[in-house]
Write an enzyme that holds these catalytic residues in place. Structure first.
Site, short mmCIF file in Angstrom:
data_model
loop_
_atom_site.label_atom_id
_atom_site.label_comp_id
_atom_site.label_asym_id
_atom_site.label_seq_id
_atom_site.Cartn_x
_atom_site.Cartn_y
_atom_site.Cartn_z
N HIS A 27 84.53 16.13 44.50
CA HIS A 27 84.08 15.03 44.61
C HIS A 27 82.48 14.56 44.71
O HIS A 27 81.60 13.93 45.45
CB HIS A 27 84.05 15.51 46.66
CG HIS A 27 83.38 16.91 47.17
ND1 HIS A 27 81.99 17.06 46.07
CD2 HIS A 27 83.64 17.97 47.95
CE1 HIS A 27 81.14 18.46 46.89
NE2 HIS A 27 82.38 18.43 47.60
N HIS A 81 87.68 29.05 54.82
CA HIS A 81 87.15 27.87 55.35
C HIS A 81 87.94 26.70 54.87
O HIS A 81 88.53 27.22 54.34
CB HIS A 81 85.85 27.76 53.92
CG HIS A 81 85.18 26.63 53.80
ND1 HIS A 81 84.94 26.04 54.65
CD2 HIS A 81 84.69 25.84 52.80
CE1 HIS A 81 83.57 24.62 53.81
NE2 HIS A 81 84.21 25.06 52.88
N GLU A 83 87.82 23.53 54.24
CA GLU A 83 87.66 22.33 53.71
C GLU A 83 88.73 21.94 53.05
O GLU A 83 89.77 23.79 52.22
CB GLU A 83 86.45 22.48 52.48
CG GLU A 83 86.44 21.50 51.95
CD GLU A 83 84.86 21.11 51.22
OE1 GLU A 83 84.27 21.90 51.53
OE2 GLU A 83 83.97 19.92 50.97
N ASP A 85 90.02 22.06 49.57
CA ASP A 85 89.85 22.36 49.19
C ASP A 85 91.01 24.21 48.82
O ASP A 85 91.19 24.76 47.92
CB ASP A 85 88.58 22.48 47.84
CG ASP A 85 87.62 22.58 47.70
OD1 ASP A 85 87.71 22.80 49.31
OD2 ASP A 85 86.22 23.29 47.26
N HIS A 145 79.90 27.11 53.74
CA HIS A 145 79.02 25.34 53.01
C HIS A 145 79.21 24.55 53.90
O HIS A 145 78.56 23.79 54.39
CB HIS A 145 80.38 25.05 51.85
CG HIS A 145 79.91 23.89 51.31
ND1 HIS A 145 81.36 22.76 51.92
CD2 HIS A 145 78.97 22.57 51.93
CE1 HIS A 145 81.46 21.73 50.84
NE2 HIS A 145 79.45 21.46 51.08
N ASP A 165 83.16 30.00 49.37
CA ASP A 165 82.18 29.08 48.46
C ASP A 165 80.88 29.61 48.28
O ASP A 165 80.09 28.99 46.63
CB ASP A 165 81.40 27.55 49.13
CG ASP A 165 83.06 26.98 49.24
OD1 ASP A 165 83.33 26.48 48.53
OD2 ASP A 165 82.27 26.28 50.34
N TYR A 193 76.50 24.77 41.23
CA TYR A 193 77.18 24.65 41.76
C TYR A 193 76.09 25.37 43.29
O TYR A 193 76.19 25.00 44.21
CB TYR A 193 77.88 25.84 42.10
CG TYR A 193 79.07 25.83 43.31
CD1 TYR A 193 80.23 25.58 43.11
CD2 TYR A 193 79.45 26.64 44.35
CE1 TYR A 193 80.89 24.94 44.45
CE2 TYR A 193 79.62 26.79 45.67
CZ TYR A 193 81.32 25.88 45.37
OH TYR A 193 81.37 26.39 46.33
N HIS A 224 86.14 29.70 43.56
CA HIS A 224 85.39 29.39 42.54
C HIS A 224 86.02 29.93 41.85
O HIS A 224 83.93 30.92 42.02
CB HIS A 224 84.99 27.92 42.83
CG HIS A 224 84.80 26.76 44.00
ND1 HIS A 224 85.70 25.68 43.59
CD2 HIS A 224 84.44 26.92 45.40
CE1 HIS A 224 86.30 24.98 45.01
NE2 HIS A 224 85.65 25.95 45.93
FE1 FEO Z 1 83.23 23.84 50.48
FE2 FEO Z 1 84.94 25.15 47.70
O1 FEO Z 1 85.31 23.79 49.48
#
Ligand code: FEO
Length: 373
Positions: A27, A81, A83, A85, A145, A165, A193, A224
């Site tokens: 993003h 989470h 989001e 991803d 996040h 995250d 990050y 991640h």
């Molecule tokens: Fe806040 Fe990896 O998404």
């Protein structure tokens, strides 16, 4: 045929995520080492999947689950989470398995808005659920996040913290553990990050890092990048320093230039800091990614921002930098501005006002550091 497989992490816990080796922008944030979407499978009487992957990688995740157990036997899905991803494959996984989906109250609200009703169960912070012998405890980590974030602890053969995250890095690798990869690159990516994803919420990140430390996990498995095993102290120490906004003797000279004069001036400005024995880094806004500049600013004491006056105002590149800076909120920075100008000037006044409004401390009389044309 040889198919992609799950990777065993410990006991009955497997990595079933996806590597996005070719991704160079997450993003808008540059990812030279690619991106990983980590999902995890815990096998047992009632198998559990922790998080999922970006929608485009759904088939990869399902193939990896199928390499251990049939995907339709998954009974529970934990969404740490919402989001995209991490939630992109949840609907398909739910449809293939009929599994219950668990998330925080804010997570349920977000998932419902994104994917409709998937038979949700709300997890409260501190709550432990026993899923036919798989015991998981949720801890809220809001704003690390999004407001919905939780981390989950599994008491299995080892104590594993699924940190989502938090403590992640954008780093794609066929190897999954910190002891199997180049640690310096991974730590650099962890810092980047933090700067680009977590830094605006540094107060909440400090609380989350303290909570993570108190869990005393044997393994920290983010959503991640690389999984922390031997280097948990190193990543927690990095977060400790970053959330405290600790600074080094470093000055970052960021500039845009139209005819090369502000670029020339940047070296004069840099010399002011070099002569004070500081480390100086130069970032030309035309060829340095904003995500790299913001990473440099996490531990820099000083920012010198240069821009020529462009029709009475700042250039678009400088405006984009200021916008990114405002969003990511680095702290404890002293600044000065410089630049060339024709006509009546204006850029320095505008940059000074913008940086002051972000809470940075103005350190120089910039009248001394301008040139005409
Ligand atoms: Fe806040 Fe990896 O998404």
């Amino acid at each position: 045929m040889c198919e992609i497989k799950a990777i065993k992490i410990s006991g009955n816990v497997y990595w079933v995520g996806a590597n996005d080796f070719d991704c160079r922008s997450f993003h808008g944030y540059s990812t030279p080492n690619g991106v990983t979407y980590n999902a995890y499978l815990i096998t047992g009487k009632e198998p559990v999947v922790i998080d999922s992957v970006k929608a485009a990688f759904t088939d990869e995740m399902i193939t990896r689950i199928n390499s251990v157990i049939p995907v339709n036997t998954v009974k529970h899905i934990i969404s740490n989470h919402s989001e995209f991803d991490h939630s992109g494959a949840i609907k398909q996984l739910y449809e293939l398995s009929g599994a219950k989906v668990y998330a925080s109250a804010a997570g349920v609200k977000a998932l419902n808005a994104m994917y409709g009703d998937l038979n949700y169960t709300t997890l409260n912070s501190g709550e432990t659920i026993d899923l036919a012998g798989i015991k998981l405890t949720a801890h809220a980590t809001p704003m690390v996040h999004w407001p919905d974030n939780i981390v989950t602890v599994y008491e299995g053969e080892k104590r594993i913290l699924f940190s989502n995250d938090a403590l992640g890095q954008h780093y794609a690798s066929s190897k999954k553990l910190d002891v199997e990869v180049d640690l310096n690159t991974v730590m650099d990516e962890a810092k980047k990050y933090y700067a680009n994803i977590v830094m605006p919420y540094s107060a909440q990140a400090a609380k989350a890092a303290a909570a993570v430390k108190s869990i005393n996990a044997d393994i920290i498995a983010p959503s991640h990048g690389i999984i922390w095993t031997k280097h948990i102290c190193d990543i927690l120490s990095l977060y400790d320093s970053l959330t405290k906004n600790e600074k080094t003797d470093k000055a970052i000279i960021v500039y845009d230039s139209m005819w090369g004069n502000t670029a020339k001036l940047s070296r004069t400005v840099g010399a002011i800091f070099e002569n004070k024995e500081l480390t100086v880094k130069y970032c030309d806004l035309r060829c340095t990614d904003l995500s790299d500049i913001i990473t440099e600013l996490t531990d820099a004491k000083y920012l010198a921002l240069g821009c020529p006056t462009f029709y009475g105002t700042i250039t678009p590149h400088t405006a984009a930098f200021l916008s990114y800076l405002k969003a990511l909120k680095p702290q404890n920075i002293e600044f000065m501005c410089f630049g060339s100008y024709g006509w009546g000037g204006g850029a320095i006044k505008e940059m000074t006002a913008a940086l002051s409004s972000m809470g940075f401390n103005h350190i120089a009389d910039t009248d001394d550091i301008t040139v005409i044309y």
